[in-house]
Scaffold this motif. Sequence first.
Motif, PDB file in Angstrom:
ATOM      1  N   UNK A 218       0.817  -1.206   0.000  1.00  0.00           N
ATOM      2  CA  UNK A 218       0.000   0.000   0.000  1.00  0.00           C
ATOM      3  C   UNK A 218       0.855   1.262   0.000  1.00  0.00           C
ATOM      4  N   UNK A 219       1.993   1.243   0.689  1.00  0.00           N
ATOM      5  CA  UNK A 219       2.844   2.431   0.698  1.00  0.00           C
ATOM      6  C   UNK A 219       3.595   2.586  -0.621  1.00  0.00           C
ATOM      7  N   UNK A 220       3.870   1.490  -1.291  1.00  0.00           N
ATOM      8  CA  UNK A 220       4.457   1.589  -2.627  1.00  0.00           C
ATOM      9  C   UNK A 220       3.480   2.273  -3.575  1.00  0.00           C
ATOM     10  N   UNK A 221       2.204   1.892  -3.482  1.00  0.00           N
ATOM     11  CA  UNK A 221       1.186   2.518  -4.322  1.00  0.00           C
ATOM     12  C   UNK A 221       1.058   4.000  -4.019  1.00  0.00           C
ATOM     13  N   UNK A 222       1.040   4.352  -2.732  1.00  0.00           N
ATOM     14  CA  UNK A 222       0.922   5.756  -2.350  1.00  0.00           C
ATOM     15  C   UNK A 222       2.110   6.569  -2.846  1.00  0.00           C
ATOM     16  N   UNK A 223       3.277   5.917  -2.946  1.00  0.00           N
ATOM     17  CA  UNK A 223       4.480   6.615  -3.419  1.00  0.00           C
ATOM     18  C   UNK A 223       4.540   6.667  -4.948  1.00  0.00           C
ATOM     19  N   UNK A 224       3.545   6.071  -5.606  1.00  0.00           N
ATOM     20  CA  UNK A 224       3.490   6.122  -7.060  1.00  0.00           C
ATOM     21  C   UNK A 224       4.215   4.996  -7.766  1.00  0.00           C
ATOM     22  N   UNK A 225       4.602   3.938  -7.021  1.00  0.00           N
ATOM     23  CA  UNK A 225       5.297   2.811  -7.631  1.00  0.00           C
ATOM     24  C   UNK A 225       4.309   1.766  -8.141  1.00  0.00           C
ATOM     25  N   UNK A 226       4.710   1.017  -9.159  1.00  0.00           N
ATOM     26  CA  UNK A 226       3.998  -0.156  -9.621  1.00  0.00           C
ATOM     27  C   UNK A 226       4.923  -1.356  -9.467  1.00  0.00           C
ATOM     28  N   UNK A 227       4.389  -2.427  -8.876  1.00  0.00           N
ATOM     29  CA  UNK A 227       5.220  -3.606  -8.643  1.00  0.00           C
ATOM     30  C   UNK A 227       5.832  -4.107  -9.947  1.00  0.00           C
ATOM     31  N   UNK A 228       5.005  -4.272 -10.967  1.00  0.00           N
ATOM     32  CA  UNK A 228       5.484  -4.868 -12.214  1.00  0.00           C
ATOM     33  C   UNK A 228       6.514  -4.001 -12.927  1.00  0.00           C
ATOM     34  N   UNK A 229       6.464  -2.704 -12.705  1.00  0.00           N
ATOM     35  CA  UNK A 229       7.343  -1.785 -13.427  1.00  0.00           C
ATOM     36  C   UNK A 229       8.534  -1.320 -12.598  1.00  0.00           C
ATOM     37  N   UNK A 230       8.306  -1.044 -11.335  1.00  0.00           N
ATOM     38  CA  UNK A 230       9.317  -0.346 -10.531  1.00  0.00           C
ATOM     39  C   UNK A 230      10.070  -1.213  -9.528  1.00  0.00           C
ATOM     40  N   UNK A 231       9.470  -2.317  -9.081  1.00  0.00           N
ATOM     41  CA  UNK A 231      10.139  -3.139  -8.071  1.00  0.00           C
ATOM     42  C   UNK A 231      11.361  -3.821  -8.662  1.00  0.00           C
ATOM     43  N   UNK A 232      12.468  -3.758  -7.944  1.00  0.00           N
ATOM     44  CA  UNK A 232      13.690  -4.445  -8.366  1.00  0.00           C
ATOM     45  C   UNK A 232      13.614  -5.924  -8.009  1.00  0.00           C
ATOM     46  N   UNK A 233      12.817  -6.236  -7.013  1.00  0.00           N
ATOM     47  CA  UNK A 233      12.555  -7.625  -6.606  1.00  0.00           C
ATOM     48  C   UNK A 233      11.305  -7.600  -5.754  1.00  0.00           C
ATOM     49  N   UNK A 234      10.523  -8.674  -5.810  1.00  0.00           N
ATOM     50  CA  UNK A 234       9.307  -8.716  -4.997  1.00  0.00           C
ATOM     51  C   UNK A 234       8.894 -10.152  -4.730  1.00  0.00           C
ATOM     52  N   UNK A 235       8.043 -10.321  -3.715  1.00  0.00           N
ATOM     53  CA  UNK A 235       7.554 -11.635  -3.343  1.00  0.00           C
ATOM     54  C   UNK A 235       6.695 -12.212  -4.472  1.00  0.00           C
ATOM     55  N   UNK A 236       6.883 -13.467  -4.742  1.00  0.00           N
ATOM     56  CA  UNK A 236       6.053 -14.127  -5.738  1.00  0.00           C
ATOM     57  C   UNK A 236       4.714 -14.523  -5.112  1.00  0.00           C
ATOM     58  N   UNK A 237       3.708 -14.695  -5.951  1.00  0.00           N
ATOM     59  CA  UNK A 237       2.355 -14.960  -5.460  1.00  0.00           C
ATOM     60  C   UNK A 237       2.243 -16.269  -4.684  1.00  0.00           C
ATOM     61  N   UNK A 238       3.131 -17.225  -4.969  1.00  0.00           N
ATOM     62  CA  UNK A 238       3.055 -18.508  -4.273  1.00  0.00           C
ATOM     63  C   UNK A 238       4.036 -18.608  -3.107  1.00  0.00           C
ATOM     64  N   UNK A 239       4.640 -17.493  -2.746  1.00  0.00           N
ATOM     65  CA  UNK A 239       5.595 -17.519  -1.638  1.00  0.00           C
ATOM     66  C   UNK A 239       4.864 -17.645  -0.307  1.00  0.00           C
ATOM     67  N   UNK A 240       5.561 -18.186   0.672  1.00  0.00           N
ATOM     68  CA  UNK A 240       4.971 -18.341   2.007  1.00  0.00           C
ATOM     69  C   UNK A 240       4.584 -16.987   2.583  1.00  0.00           C
ATOM     70  N   UNK A 241       5.441 -15.995   2.356  1.00  0.00           N
ATOM     71  CA  UNK A 241       5.173 -14.667   2.907  1.00  0.00           C
ATOM     72  C   UNK A 241       3.901 -14.068   2.330  1.00  0.00           C
ATOM     73  N   UNK A 242       3.743 -14.196   1.000  1.00  0.00           N
ATOM     74  CA  UNK A 242       2.559 -13.611   0.359  1.00  0.00           C
ATOM     75  C   UNK A 242       1.283 -14.236   0.912  1.00  0.00           C
TER      76      UNK A 242
END
Length: 289
Positions: A218-242
Amino acid sequence: MRKLLSVLLAGALVLGTLTGCGSSSDTDATKNSTNTESSSTGESSDSKVIKVAASATPHGEILEQAKKILKDKGYDLQVTIFDDYVQPNQVVESDEFDANYFQHEPYLDSFNEEKGTHLVNAGGIHYEPFGIYPGTKKDLKDIADGDSIAVPNDTTNEARALLLLQDNGIITLKEGAGLNATVNDIIENPHNVKIVELEAAQVARVVDETAFVVLNGNYALQAGYKVSKDALAYETSDSEAAKTYVNIIAVKEGNEENEGVKALVEVLKSDDIKNYINETYDGAVIPFE
């Protein structure tokens, strides 16, 4: 005079019968929040009120979509936006609000333990992949000795950030640290990276001061970031954390079967809301099945 007093008392009794799910009392805690409650103009006089405390993005935005559907079901969804992670739980615990929508269950459990509150999960709605975003540097390959990385400082989100840094080879945590990891569990730090611990809402504000930042969705969105475009790395949808950090509707224990709460959860899990989430957030918010 007696006649006038009788009229006033009768009016007060009638007003008291119009309350629905929500408490009729207001709270000083909302003074520092932005109130987006719907106007009574055009609402049915017998609509049932559901009062929800929420973070602005994406929770408040999703609730705005749910408001339209709930209105057709006879409910007046009133949303108050908070900019912190404490007050939304306090106002539900005090019965001033029926529910909140801003957190995942590990944070809720930690809050209950630390604050002595009695809040429970009434339904999982979505999850937000944690991501590493650029600060003064634009590529994780450019990390150098002494670089700083900002992470959220609350118990559960800091562990999640550290696990993501570990997954990308920046640090190594001691075995078994898992979802309770803190900076004290770092056993290997080849670049002597400085972990800057900040309140979650403040992390995005230091992008000009740190090499990288690790952000809640949510804070990434508020800062104007998009996961698919701006994240250098991110949790995958099937990860335990997600899967662990699904954002939930939280209520005070005993209110899980409240008809208004059940209607709210049902609408938030509907195909209409799932489609809205998928079309709006470009992978930064994913409906929970």
